[in-house]
Write a protein that holds these residues in place. Structure first.
Motif, PDB file in Angstrom:
ATOM      1  N   HIS A   1     -42.375  -9.715 -16.276  1.00  0.00           N
ATOM      2  CA  HIS A   1     -42.323  -9.412 -18.080  1.00  0.00           C
ATOM      3  C   HIS A   1     -42.311 -10.531 -18.688  1.00  0.00           C
ATOM      4  O   HIS A   1     -41.747 -10.242 -20.202  1.00  0.00           O
TER       5      HIS A   1
ATOM      6  N   CYS B   1     -45.971  -2.483 -22.374  1.00  0.00           N
ATOM      7  CA  CYS B   1     -45.440  -2.216 -20.971  1.00  0.00           C
ATOM      8  C   CYS B   1     -44.238  -1.281 -21.233  1.00  0.00           C
ATOM      9  O   CYS B   1     -43.544  -1.192 -22.114  1.00  0.00           O
TER      10      CYS B   1
ATOM     11  N   CYS C   1     -41.398  -1.542 -19.862  1.00  0.00           N
ATOM     12  CA  CYS C   1     -40.363  -2.196 -20.314  1.00  0.00           C
ATOM     13  C   CYS C   1     -39.901  -2.361 -21.634  1.00  0.00           C
ATOM     14  O   CYS C   1     -38.944  -2.770 -21.983  1.00  0.00           O
TER      15      CYS C   1
ATOM     16  N   ASN D   1     -41.778  -4.719 -23.897  1.00  0.00           N
ATOM     17  CA  ASN D   1     -42.290  -5.897 -24.456  1.00  0.00           C
ATOM     18  C   ASN D   1     -43.897  -5.422 -24.278  1.00  0.00           C
ATOM     19  O   ASN D   1     -44.394  -4.211 -23.952  1.00  0.00           O
TER      20      ASN D   1
ATOM     21  N   CYS E   1     -47.083  -7.879 -21.003  1.00  0.00           N
ATOM     22  CA  CYS E   1     -46.528  -8.280 -19.807  1.00  0.00           C
ATOM     23  C   CYS E   1     -47.714  -8.690 -18.641  1.00  0.00           C
ATOM     24  O   CYS E   1     -48.534  -8.174 -18.624  1.00  0.00           O
TER      25      CYS E   1
HETATM   26 ZN   LIG Z   1     -42.966  -5.564 -19.242  1.00  0.00          ZN
END
Ligand SMILES: [Zn+2]
Length: 391
Positions: A187, A197, A199, A201, A204
Protein backbone atom coordinates in the motif's frame (compact mmCIF):
# COMPACT_ATOMS: atom_id res chain seq x y z
CA UNK A 1 19.25 -15.33 -7.90
CA UNK A 2 20.15 -18.01 -5.36
CA UNK A 3 21.36 -17.22 -1.89
CA UNK A 4 24.30 -19.50 -1.22
CA UNK A 5 25.33 -20.28 2.29
CA UNK A 6 28.82 -19.14 3.02
CA UNK A 7 30.85 -19.12 6.22
CA UNK A 8 30.38 -15.38 6.45
CA UNK A 9 26.63 -15.81 6.16
CA UNK A 10 26.31 -18.09 9.14
CA UNK A 11 28.05 -16.01 11.77
CA UNK A 12 26.15 -12.76 11.76
CA UNK A 13 23.01 -13.16 13.85
CA UNK A 14 22.29 -14.28 17.37
CA UNK A 15 18.68 -14.76 16.32
CA UNK A 16 19.47 -17.12 13.52
CA UNK A 17 18.98 -20.66 14.57
CA UNK A 18 21.80 -23.08 14.75
CA UNK A 19 21.96 -25.15 11.57
CA UNK A 20 21.47 -28.13 13.82
CA UNK A 21 17.74 -28.06 13.33
CA UNK A 22 17.24 -31.49 14.85
CA UNK A 23 17.48 -29.77 18.23
CA UNK A 24 14.50 -27.54 17.56
CA UNK A 25 11.24 -28.34 19.34
CA UNK A 26 8.21 -29.50 17.40
CA UNK A 27 5.72 -26.75 16.56
CA UNK A 28 2.40 -26.44 14.76
CA UNK A 29 1.97 -23.91 11.96
CA UNK A 30 -1.38 -22.63 10.70
CA UNK A 31 -1.57 -20.69 7.44
CA UNK A 32 -4.95 -19.00 7.34
CA UNK A 33 -5.48 -18.17 3.68
CA UNK A 34 -8.48 -16.70 1.93
CA UNK A 35 -8.94 -19.85 -0.17
CA UNK A 36 -7.30 -22.57 1.84
CA UNK A 37 -6.29 -23.10 5.45
CA UNK A 38 -3.23 -25.25 5.99
CA UNK A 39 -1.97 -26.78 9.17
CA UNK A 40 1.27 -28.66 9.73
CA UNK A 41 3.49 -30.18 12.36
CA UNK A 42 7.01 -28.88 11.81
CA UNK A 43 10.52 -29.04 13.13
CA UNK A 44 12.21 -25.91 11.82
CA UNK A 45 11.55 -25.80 8.08
CA UNK A 46 10.72 -29.50 7.88
CA UNK A 47 7.08 -30.47 7.56
CA UNK A 48 6.30 -33.73 9.36
CA UNK A 49 2.68 -33.65 8.27
CA UNK A 50 0.26 -31.32 6.57
CA UNK A 51 -3.53 -31.13 6.60
CA UNK A 52 -5.44 -28.55 4.60
CA UNK A 53 -9.02 -27.47 4.29
CA UNK A 54 -10.80 -25.18 1.89
CA UNK A 55 -12.32 -22.09 3.44
CA UNK A 56 -15.38 -22.50 1.22
CA UNK A 57 -18.05 -19.92 0.61
CA UNK A 58 -18.92 -19.29 4.26
CA UNK A 59 -15.65 -18.72 6.12
CA UNK A 60 -17.30 -17.37 9.29
CA UNK A 61 -15.16 -17.81 12.43
CA UNK A 62 -17.81 -20.01 14.07
CA UNK A 63 -17.64 -22.42 11.16
CA UNK A 64 -13.93 -22.26 10.31
CA UNK A 65 -12.18 -22.27 13.69
CA UNK A 66 -13.52 -25.66 14.92
CA UNK A 67 -12.49 -27.14 11.57
CA UNK A 68 -8.96 -25.77 12.06
CA UNK A 69 -8.85 -27.46 15.49
CA UNK A 70 -9.79 -30.73 13.79
CA UNK A 71 -7.19 -30.23 11.05
CA UNK A 72 -4.50 -29.65 13.71
CA UNK A 73 -5.51 -32.85 15.52
CA UNK A 74 -5.29 -34.74 12.22
CA UNK A 75 -1.87 -33.23 11.49
CA UNK A 76 -0.66 -34.29 14.96
CA UNK A 77 -1.95 -37.80 14.32
CA UNK A 78 -0.30 -37.99 10.90
CA UNK A 79 2.99 -36.88 12.45
CA UNK A 80 2.64 -39.51 15.19
CA UNK A 81 2.69 -36.96 17.99
CA UNK A 82 0.35 -35.27 20.47
CA UNK A 83 -0.30 -31.69 21.52
CA UNK A 84 1.74 -32.29 24.71
CA UNK A 85 4.88 -32.63 22.57
CA UNK A 86 4.31 -29.29 20.81
CA UNK A 87 6.11 -26.10 21.91
CA UNK A 88 3.47 -23.79 20.49
CA UNK A 89 1.12 -23.00 17.64
CA UNK A 90 1.95 -20.18 15.25
CA UNK A 91 -0.84 -18.71 13.14
CA UNK A 92 -0.12 -16.68 10.02
CA UNK A 93 -3.28 -14.70 9.26
CA UNK A 94 -4.26 -12.01 6.81
CA UNK A 95 -3.95 -8.55 8.28
CA UNK A 96 -4.87 -6.24 9.70
CA UNK A 97 -4.30 -7.79 13.11
CA UNK A 98 -2.63 -7.04 16.42
CA UNK A 99 0.16 -9.51 17.03
CA UNK A 100 0.48 -8.41 20.66
CA UNK A 101 -3.11 -9.41 21.54
CA UNK A 102 -3.63 -11.99 18.78
CA UNK A 103 -6.82 -10.26 17.64
CA UNK A 104 -7.57 -10.44 13.90
CA UNK A 105 -9.53 -7.37 12.79
CA UNK A 106 -11.34 -7.50 9.45
CA UNK A 107 -9.38 -9.43 6.79
CA UNK A 108 -10.72 -8.43 3.36
CA UNK A 109 -11.13 -12.02 2.14
CA UNK A 110 -12.73 -13.39 5.29
CA UNK A 111 -16.38 -12.39 5.51
CA UNK A 112 -17.82 -12.08 9.03
CA UNK A 113 -14.38 -11.85 10.64
CA UNK A 114 -14.47 -8.81 12.87
CA UNK A 115 -12.12 -8.51 15.85
CA UNK A 116 -11.72 -12.26 16.33
CA UNK A 117 -9.58 -13.02 19.44
CA UNK A 118 -7.77 -15.83 17.68
CA UNK A 119 -4.98 -16.24 20.22
CA UNK A 120 -7.35 -16.47 23.19
CA UNK A 121 -9.64 -18.92 21.40
CA UNK A 122 -6.74 -21.22 20.50
CA UNK A 123 -5.22 -20.89 23.98
CA UNK A 124 -8.50 -21.95 25.60
CA UNK A 125 -8.70 -24.95 23.29
CA UNK A 126 -5.10 -26.18 23.27
CA UNK A 127 -3.53 -24.75 26.48
CA UNK A 128 -0.11 -24.19 24.88
CA UNK A 129 1.61 -20.94 23.71
CA UNK A 130 -0.12 -19.39 20.68
CA UNK A 131 1.35 -16.68 18.42
CA UNK A 132 -0.59 -14.79 15.76
CA UNK A 133 1.16 -12.72 13.10
CA UNK A 134 0.43 -11.03 9.80
CA UNK A 135 1.09 -13.60 7.06
CA UNK A 136 3.68 -11.48 5.25
CA UNK A 137 5.58 -10.84 8.48
CA UNK A 138 5.50 -14.56 9.26
CA UNK A 139 6.72 -15.31 5.73
CA UNK A 140 9.56 -12.83 6.20
CA UNK A 141 10.56 -14.51 9.46
CA UNK A 142 10.41 -17.92 7.79
CA UNK A 143 12.72 -16.78 4.98
CA UNK A 144 14.99 -15.08 7.56
CA UNK A 145 15.39 -18.19 9.68
CA UNK A 146 15.13 -21.00 7.14
CA UNK A 147 15.10 -19.62 3.59
CA UNK A 148 16.79 -17.10 1.33
CA UNK A 149 17.49 -14.68 4.18
CA UNK A 150 19.53 -16.97 6.42
CA UNK A 151 22.52 -15.08 7.83
CA UNK A 152 21.07 -11.67 6.92
CA UNK A 153 19.79 -9.25 9.54
CA UNK A 154 18.38 -6.51 7.31
CA UNK A 155 15.77 -8.09 5.11
CA UNK A 156 12.69 -7.03 3.23
CA UNK A 157 10.32 -9.78 2.18
CA UNK A 158 7.85 -8.79 -0.53
CA UNK A 159 5.14 -11.27 -1.42
CA UNK A 160 3.17 -10.67 -4.61
CA UNK A 161 0.14 -12.91 -5.08
CA UNK A 162 -3.59 -12.13 -4.64
CA UNK A 163 -2.44 -9.08 -2.73
CA UNK A 164 0.99 -7.63 -2.00
CA UNK A 165 2.40 -7.90 1.50
CA UNK A 166 5.66 -7.03 3.16
CA UNK A 167 7.72 -8.19 6.11
CA UNK A 168 10.58 -5.96 7.21
CA UNK A 169 13.35 -7.24 9.47
CA UNK A 170 15.81 -4.63 10.72
CA UNK A 171 18.82 -5.64 12.81
CA UNK A 172 17.26 -9.09 13.19
CA UNK A 173 13.98 -7.76 14.56
CA UNK A 174 10.62 -7.72 12.90
CA UNK A 175 9.48 -4.14 12.29
CA UNK A 176 6.03 -3.96 13.92
CA UNK A 177 5.29 -0.25 14.37
CA UNK A 178 3.29 1.27 17.21
CA UNK A 179 0.04 -0.39 16.09
CA UNK A 180 1.60 -3.52 14.62
CA UNK A 181 0.86 -2.51 11.02
CA UNK A 182 4.35 -1.58 9.80
CA UNK A 183 5.57 -3.06 6.53
CA UNK A 184 2.35 -2.69 4.51
CA UNK A 185 4.50 -2.44 1.41
CA UNK A 186 1.64 -3.26 -0.96
CA UNK A 187 0.00 0.00 0.00
CA UNK A 188 2.84 2.35 -0.79
CA UNK A 189 1.81 4.87 -3.43
CA UNK A 190 3.26 4.24 -6.87
CA UNK A 191 0.93 6.45 -8.92
CA UNK A 192 -0.34 9.39 -6.94
CA UNK A 193 -2.70 10.35 -9.77
CA UNK A 194 -3.91 6.76 -9.96
CA UNK A 195 -7.04 4.92 -8.95
CA UNK A 196 -8.31 4.46 -5.41
CA UNK A 197 -7.33 1.22 -3.70
CA UNK A 198 -9.84 -0.45 -1.34
CA UNK A 199 -7.47 0.47 1.52
CA UNK A 200 -8.35 4.16 0.98
CA UNK A 201 -5.06 5.27 -0.53
CA UNK A 202 -4.56 6.10 -4.20
CA UNK A 203 -2.32 4.32 -6.71
CA UNK A 204 -1.09 1.58 -4.36
CA UNK A 205 1.45 -0.97 -5.57
CA UNK A 206 -1.11 -3.70 -4.81
CA UNK A 207 -3.76 -2.00 -6.92
CA UNK A 208 -1.42 -2.00 -9.93
CA UNK A 209 0.69 -5.14 -9.68
CA UNK A 210 -1.00 -7.85 -7.59
CA UNK A 211 -2.40 -10.93 -9.29
CA UNK A 212 -5.91 -9.67 -8.58
CA UNK A 213 -5.03 -6.37 -10.18
CA UNK A 214 -3.45 -7.97 -13.27
CA UNK A 215 -6.64 -9.99 -13.73
CA UNK A 216 -8.84 -6.93 -13.12
CA UNK A 217 -7.04 -4.88 -15.76
CA UNK A 218 -7.35 -7.72 -18.28
CA UNK A 219 -11.06 -8.22 -17.59
CA UNK A 220 -11.77 -4.50 -17.79
CA UNK A 221 -10.10 -4.40 -21.18
CA UNK A 222 -12.12 -7.43 -22.31
CA UNK A 223 -15.37 -5.82 -21.17
CA UNK A 224 -14.37 -2.67 -23.03
CA UNK A 225 -14.01 -4.74 -26.20
CA UNK A 226 -10.22 -4.43 -26.36
CA UNK A 227 -9.36 -7.98 -25.45
CA UNK A 228 -10.66 -10.22 -28.24
CA UNK A 229 -7.27 -11.86 -28.73
CA UNK A 230 -6.82 -12.43 -24.99
CA UNK A 231 -10.33 -13.81 -24.63
CA UNK A 232 -9.75 -16.24 -27.48
CA UNK A 233 -6.52 -17.36 -25.82
CA UNK A 234 -8.34 -17.88 -22.49
CA UNK A 235 -11.13 -19.88 -24.14
CA UNK A 236 -8.58 -22.13 -25.81
CA UNK A 237 -6.88 -22.67 -22.44
CA UNK A 238 -10.19 -23.48 -20.78
CA UNK A 239 -10.97 -26.11 -23.43
CA UNK A 240 -7.61 -27.77 -22.88
CA UNK A 241 -7.42 -27.47 -19.11
CA UNK A 242 -7.57 -30.35 -16.69
CA UNK A 243 -10.39 -30.74 -14.23
CA UNK A 244 -8.49 -30.63 -10.95
CA UNK A 245 -8.48 -27.22 -9.28
CA UNK A 246 -5.20 -25.90 -7.98
CA UNK A 247 -5.98 -23.55 -5.08
CA UNK A 248 -2.48 -22.10 -5.19
CA UNK A 249 -2.83 -21.08 -8.84
CA UNK A 250 -2.66 -17.39 -9.43
CA UNK A 251 -5.84 -15.72 -8.26
CA UNK A 252 -8.94 -15.24 -10.31
CA UNK A 253 -10.97 -12.06 -10.34
CA UNK A 254 -12.59 -11.54 -6.94
CA UNK A 255 -15.26 -13.83 -5.55
CA UNK A 256 -17.91 -13.28 -8.16
CA UNK A 257 -19.87 -16.56 -8.26
CA UNK A 258 -19.86 -16.29 -12.05
CA UNK A 259 -16.08 -16.40 -12.06
CA UNK A 260 -14.66 -19.44 -13.78
CA UNK A 261 -11.56 -20.89 -12.24
CA UNK A 262 -9.22 -21.91 -15.00
CA UNK A 263 -7.86 -25.30 -14.11
CA UNK A 264 -4.26 -26.35 -13.89
CA UNK A 265 -2.64 -29.61 -12.93
CA UNK A 266 -2.21 -29.80 -9.14
CA UNK A 267 1.22 -29.50 -7.63
CA UNK A 268 2.68 -32.62 -6.15
CA UNK A 269 1.42 -32.75 -2.62
CA UNK A 270 0.63 -35.22 0.09
CA UNK A 271 -2.05 -32.95 1.48
CA UNK A 272 -5.17 -34.25 2.99
CA UNK A 273 -7.90 -31.94 1.78
CA UNK A 274 -10.88 -31.71 4.09
CA UNK A 275 -14.29 -30.83 2.69
CA UNK A 276 -13.50 -29.11 -0.60
CA UNK A 277 -16.24 -26.63 -1.39
CA UNK A 278 -15.02 -24.84 -4.47
CA UNK A 279 -17.75 -23.78 -6.83
CA UNK A 280 -16.92 -25.30 -10.17
CA UNK A 281 -19.65 -24.42 -12.59
CA UNK A 282 -18.09 -23.55 -15.89
CA UNK A 283 -19.97 -20.77 -17.63
CA UNK A 284 -17.89 -19.65 -20.52
CA UNK A 285 -20.14 -16.70 -21.31
CA UNK A 286 -19.07 -15.25 -17.94
CA UNK A 287 -15.40 -16.08 -18.43
CA UNK A 288 -13.03 -14.07 -16.30
CA UNK A 289 -9.35 -14.48 -16.99
CA UNK A 290 -6.95 -14.80 -14.09
CA UNK A 291 -3.41 -13.48 -13.72
CA UNK A 292 -1.88 -16.77 -14.76
CA UNK A 293 -3.76 -16.68 -18.04
CA UNK A 294 -2.61 -13.09 -18.61
CA UNK A 295 0.99 -14.18 -17.97
CA UNK A 296 0.72 -17.10 -20.40
CA UNK A 297 -0.90 -14.84 -22.99
CA UNK A 298 1.90 -12.32 -22.54
CA UNK A 299 4.45 -15.09 -23.05
CA UNK A 300 2.76 -16.03 -26.31
CA UNK A 301 3.01 -12.42 -27.48
CA UNK A 302 -0.52 -11.03 -27.10
CA UNK A 303 0.03 -7.24 -26.93
CA UNK A 304 -2.67 -6.40 -24.34
CA UNK A 305 -1.33 -9.04 -21.93
CA UNK A 306 2.26 -7.91 -22.51
CA UNK A 307 1.33 -4.31 -21.75
CA UNK A 308 -0.43 -5.25 -18.49
CA UNK A 309 2.51 -7.38 -17.30
CA UNK A 310 5.05 -4.72 -18.35
CA UNK A 311 3.13 -2.07 -16.40
CA UNK A 312 2.95 -4.30 -13.31
CA UNK A 313 6.66 -5.08 -13.61
CA UNK A 314 7.62 -1.40 -13.75
CA UNK A 315 5.37 -0.66 -10.76
CA UNK A 316 7.18 -3.41 -8.84
CA UNK A 317 10.48 -1.84 -9.90
CA UNK A 318 9.38 1.53 -8.49
CA UNK A 319 8.28 -0.24 -5.31
CA UNK A 320 11.71 -1.88 -5.02
CA UNK A 321 13.41 1.51 -5.41
CA UNK A 322 11.27 2.89 -2.57
CA UNK A 323 12.10 -0.14 -0.41
CA UNK A 324 15.82 0.26 -1.11
CA UNK A 325 15.70 3.96 -0.23
CA UNK A 326 13.63 3.50 2.94
CA UNK A 327 15.28 0.45 4.49
CA UNK A 328 18.74 -0.01 2.93
CA UNK A 329 18.33 -3.80 3.17
CA UNK A 330 21.06 -6.26 2.32
CA UNK A 331 18.54 -8.54 0.70
CA UNK A 332 15.05 -8.21 -0.77
CA UNK A 333 13.29 -11.55 -1.00
CA UNK A 334 10.47 -11.86 -3.53
CA UNK A 335 7.80 -14.47 -2.94
CA UNK A 336 4.25 -15.21 -4.06
CA UNK A 337 2.72 -16.66 -7.20
CA UNK A 338 3.09 -13.57 -9.39
CA UNK A 339 6.88 -13.67 -9.05
CA UNK A 340 6.80 -17.11 -10.69
CA UNK A 341 6.45 -15.25 -13.99
CA UNK A 342 10.22 -14.92 -13.78
CA UNK A 343 12.16 -12.85 -16.31
CA UNK A 344 9.11 -11.31 -17.97
CA UNK A 345 8.35 -9.60 -14.68
CA UNK A 346 11.77 -9.26 -13.11
CA UNK A 347 13.78 -7.84 -15.99
CA UNK A 348 11.73 -4.64 -16.34
CA UNK A 349 11.61 -4.34 -12.53
CA UNK A 350 15.39 -4.73 -12.23
CA UNK A 351 15.89 -2.20 -15.02
CA UNK A 352 13.89 0.40 -13.06
CA UNK A 353 15.99 -0.35 -9.97
CA UNK A 354 19.25 0.08 -11.92
CA UNK A 355 18.08 3.35 -13.47
CA UNK A 356 16.56 4.99 -10.41
CA UNK A 357 17.87 3.71 -7.07
CA UNK A 358 20.61 5.60 -5.24
CA UNK A 359 24.00 4.04 -5.86
CA UNK A 360 25.14 3.13 -2.34
CA UNK A 361 22.02 1.24 -1.17
CA UNK A 362 21.50 -0.20 -4.68
CA UNK A 363 24.95 -1.74 -4.71
CA UNK A 364 24.44 -3.10 -1.19
CA UNK A 365 21.26 -5.02 -1.94
CA UNK A 366 20.63 -8.40 -3.49
CA UNK A 367 17.19 -9.08 -4.93
CA UNK A 368 16.46 -12.80 -4.80
CA UNK A 369 13.62 -15.26 -5.08
CA UNK A 370 12.13 -16.73 -1.92
CA UNK A 371 13.19 -20.30 -1.14
CA UNK A 372 10.34 -21.68 0.93
CA UNK A 373 7.86 -21.73 -1.96
CA UNK A 374 4.35 -22.86 -1.28
CA UNK A 375 5.17 -23.76 2.33
CA UNK A 376 6.31 -20.27 3.31
CA UNK A 377 3.12 -19.59 5.28
CA UNK A 378 3.44 -22.79 7.31
CA UNK A 379 7.18 -22.51 7.92
CA UNK A 380 6.74 -18.82 8.77
CA UNK A 381 3.91 -19.62 11.18
CA UNK A 382 6.09 -22.22 12.89
CA UNK A 383 9.02 -19.78 12.95
CA UNK A 384 6.93 -17.45 15.13
CA UNK A 385 7.41 -19.79 18.08
CA UNK A 386 11.20 -19.91 17.64
CA UNK A 387 11.34 -16.14 17.12
CA UNK A 388 9.14 -15.02 20.02
CA UNK A 389 10.58 -17.51 22.46
CA UNK A 390 13.96 -15.78 21.96
CA UNK A 391 12.63 -12.23 22.44
ZN1 LIG B 1 -3.91 0.30 -0.91
Amino acid sequence: MQNKDTLADTTTSKQNLNPDQDQLPLVVGVDLGGTQIRTAVLRGPTLLSRVSLMTGKNPSPGRIIPRVYTAIQEALGKAGTTIEQIAGIGIAAPGPLDSKTGVVFTPPNMAEWDHVPLRDLFTEHFHIPIFVENDANAGGLGEHMFGAGRGCNNIVYLTISTGIGGGVIIDGKLLEGVSGTAGELGHMTIDWHGERCPCGNIGCLEYIASGTSIARQANEAIHAGEGIELLTFARTMLQHSTTVPNPSALPTHGHDPATVELRFPPEETDDTILGSETGDEQQEEHLHVNARTVALAAESGIPLARAIIQNAAEAIGVGLVNIIHCFNPEIIILGGGVTQMGRMLMEPAQRVVQERAMKVPREAVRIVQAQLGDNVGLVGAGALIYYYSKQ
